[in-house]
Write an enzyme that holds these catalytic residues in place. Structure first.
Site, short mmCIF file in Angstrom:
data_model
loop_
_atom_site.label_atom_id
_atom_site.label_comp_id
_atom_site.label_asym_id
_atom_site.label_seq_id
_atom_site.Cartn_x
_atom_site.Cartn_y
_atom_site.Cartn_z
CG ASN A 110 -0.44 0.69 2.42
OD1 ASN A 110 -0.51 1.92 2.52
ND2 ASN A 110 0.13 -0.06 3.36
CG PHE A 114 -0.83 9.08 7.09
CD1 PHE A 114 -0.74 7.73 7.37
CD2 PHE A 114 0.10 9.93 7.68
CE1 PHE A 114 0.25 7.23 8.21
CE2 PHE A 114 1.10 9.44 8.51
CZ PHE A 114 1.17 8.09 8.77
CG ASN A 175 3.01 4.57 1.83
OD1 ASN A 175 3.83 4.23 1.00
ND2 ASN A 175 2.26 3.69 2.50
CB THR A 176 3.93 10.55 5.24
OG1 THR A 176 2.56 10.14 5.17
CG2 THR A 176 4.00 12.04 5.52
CE LYS A 215 2.26 0.15 12.79
NZ LYS A 215 0.89 -0.10 12.36
C1 LIG Z 1 -3.81 -1.25 3.54
C2 LIG Z 1 -2.98 -0.96 4.76
C3 LIG Z 1 -3.09 0.28 5.36
C4 LIG Z 1 -2.33 0.55 6.50
N1 LIG Z 1 -2.47 1.77 7.11
C5 LIG Z 1 -1.78 2.03 8.26
C6 LIG Z 1 -1.95 3.25 8.96
O1 LIG Z 1 -2.75 4.12 8.58
N2 LIG Z 1 -1.22 3.45 10.07
C7 LIG Z 1 -0.34 2.53 10.57
O2 LIG Z 1 0.29 2.76 11.60
N3 LIG Z 1 -0.18 1.35 9.93
C8 LIG Z 1 -0.86 1.08 8.81
N4 LIG Z 1 -0.71 -0.13 8.18
C9 LIG Z 1 0.26 -1.12 8.71
C10 LIG Z 1 -0.42 -2.13 9.63
O3 LIG Z 1 -0.99 -1.51 10.73
C11 LIG Z 1 0.59 -3.20 10.10
O4 LIG Z 1 1.54 -2.57 10.92
C12 LIG Z 1 1.31 -3.89 8.96
O5 LIG Z 1 0.42 -4.11 7.88
C13 LIG Z 1 1.92 -5.25 9.38
O6 LIG Z 1 0.93 -6.16 9.78
P1 LIG Z 1 0.31 -7.28 8.81
O7 LIG Z 1 1.44 -7.97 8.13
O8 LIG Z 1 -0.49 -8.17 9.72
O9 LIG Z 1 -0.56 -6.57 7.85
C14 LIG Z 1 -1.46 -0.42 7.03
C15 LIG Z 1 -1.37 -1.68 6.41
C16 LIG Z 1 -2.12 -1.96 5.28
C17 LIG Z 1 -2.02 -3.31 4.66
#
Ligand SMILES: Cc1cc2nc3c(=O)[nH]c(=O)nc-3n(C[C@H](O)[C@H](O)[C@H](O)COP(=O)(O)O)c2cc1C
Length: 376
Positions: A110, A114, A175-176, A215
């Protein structure tokens, strides 16, 4: 009864990923996604961060960016839900396409950037939740076009403080532009000291202590990890979420979307994020709460993260590929694995793999896992 997700999956997969996500949220908000029967497993109950978690398995940030579906998501069996990332002002995010399914890799890339409705709308939505339905954290970020980086985080903290069960400061989205630089050097120290001071003022104003987590990215070198661990401990940060998506691209990726830019999540992230988690457990000596995220799909994955040092867990991508039934499967499997190893509660297993390794040099953890919550 057939799992609701397996019925809907073919239709959802025919839609572009963002449309499928919107539809899933739409269905959740309208209670069209049936809640699961809550089953409490005593071995999985966790007291951490001064809070009670009925289960350590939470939903990671990014799924419910505008806090519209908290009750319904908690109704899917999560022990907690992290909403956001929310930025002070609304922003549309990057141009489309910006979300890609890497089906054969069980991964997502992705570069959403934000996209969210901003703090004002977020708080209205957040406060519509049933406060007794479970723990809801708020993940805060900065606006893309803002030059007042620290001020954006302080605004976020001050606005969400009265409502959040905990706050996560996201300095690791890839992404920022420039966001990840906040994980380094003077920028990190300045941000943390401003946050801790603002939190101290909020404690006085609202007469409640809201835990503050940071984070971080899984793409950190040893020096950066050491500096973050040191600064977090020195500042009094309550925990670390480890971690966000990765900019790396493991050579094993097969999907045609593997070359897209953005953050990679899901299965290929598991090994790297678990290694980084283990490093942070060693570096923080079990003194603060670590939340393990990245590629959790099975109970085995979840257990490895716990043994690497996580007290709490989060997942996102597994929901896309397995549906919400993964939450129940993880819980049941985790309970079995704990029992097999003779643990009566998950806290006993936290960091078990790190503590049994011979400690070499100053970073080794060879003492008992301990956090202030154990005194509760
Ligand atoms: C589509 C998408 C959007 C995400 N948006 C955010 C976000 O807005 N803020 C954030 O801290 N992490 C965001 N993440 C990261 C997830 O919170 C997580 O840390 C990361 O995907 C790893 O976990 P996973 O492998 O179980 O997906 C996003 C992940 C995905 C896939």
């Amino acid at each position: 009864m057939a799992d609701w997700f397996s019925v809907l999956r073919p239709a959802l997969y025919r839609l572009p990923p963002e449309a499928a996500h919107r539809l899933a949220l739409w269905a959740l908000v309208r209670c069209l996604w049936p809640p699961v029967k809550a089953t409490l497993i005593p071995a999985l109950e966790v007291r951490a961060l001064g809070l009670y978690f009925p289960s350590p398995i939470g939903l990671a940030a990014g799924f419910d960016k505008n806090a519209i579906a908290i009750n319904a998501l908690l109704g899917q069996g999560f022990g907690f839900v992290e909403t956001g990332t929310v930025t002070p002002r609304p922003q549309p995010g990057n141009s489309r396409p910006r979300l890609f399914r890497l089906g054969c890799d069980e991964a997502i890339i992705n570069r959403l950037g934000f996209n969210n409705d901003g703090l004002e709308v977020f708080i209205k939505n957040f406060n519509r939740r049933d406060k007794n339905s479970g723990i809801a954290g708020i993940n805060i970020g900065k606006n893309k076009n803002s030059s007042a980086t620290v001020a954006d985080y302080i605004t976020g903290l001050q606005v969400v403080y009265p409502y959040a069960d905990y706050v996560t400061v996201n300095i690791s989205s890839p992404n920022t532009a420039g966001l990840r630089d906040l994980q380094r050097g003077e920028a990190l120290t300045q941000l943390l000291s401003a946050l801790i001071q603002a939190r101290a003022e909020c404690v006085l104003t609202y007469n409640r202590h809201v835990p503050l987590l940071l984070k971080v990215a899984p793409d950190l070198n040893d020096e950066e990890k050491e500096a973050i661990a040191h600064s977090a401990l020195a500042a009094g940060i309550d925990g670390l979420v480890i971690g966000n998506t990765t900019l790396s691209r493991p050579p094993s990726l097969k999907s045609r979307h593997a070359g897209e830019s953005g953050g990679l999540s899901g299965r290929p992230l598991f090994a790297r994020s678990t290694e980084v988690l283990q490093d942070f457990y060693r570096l923080t000596g079990g003194k603060i709460v670590l939340v393990g995220a990245g590629g959790i799909f099975s109970a085995d994955d979840a257990y490895k993260k716990i043994r690497a040092g996580a007290t709490l867990l989060q997942l996102y991508t597994a929901i896309i590929y397995r549906g919400f039934s993964v939450v129940r499967n993880l819980q049941e499997g985790l309970a079995t694995l704990l029992e097999k190893d003779g643990f009566t509660n998950i806290r006993q297993a936290v960091g078990a793999d790190v503590r049994t390794q011979p400690s070499c040099g100053s970073g080794g953890v060879n003492h008992r896992h301990h956090t202030s919550d154990e005194q509760d």
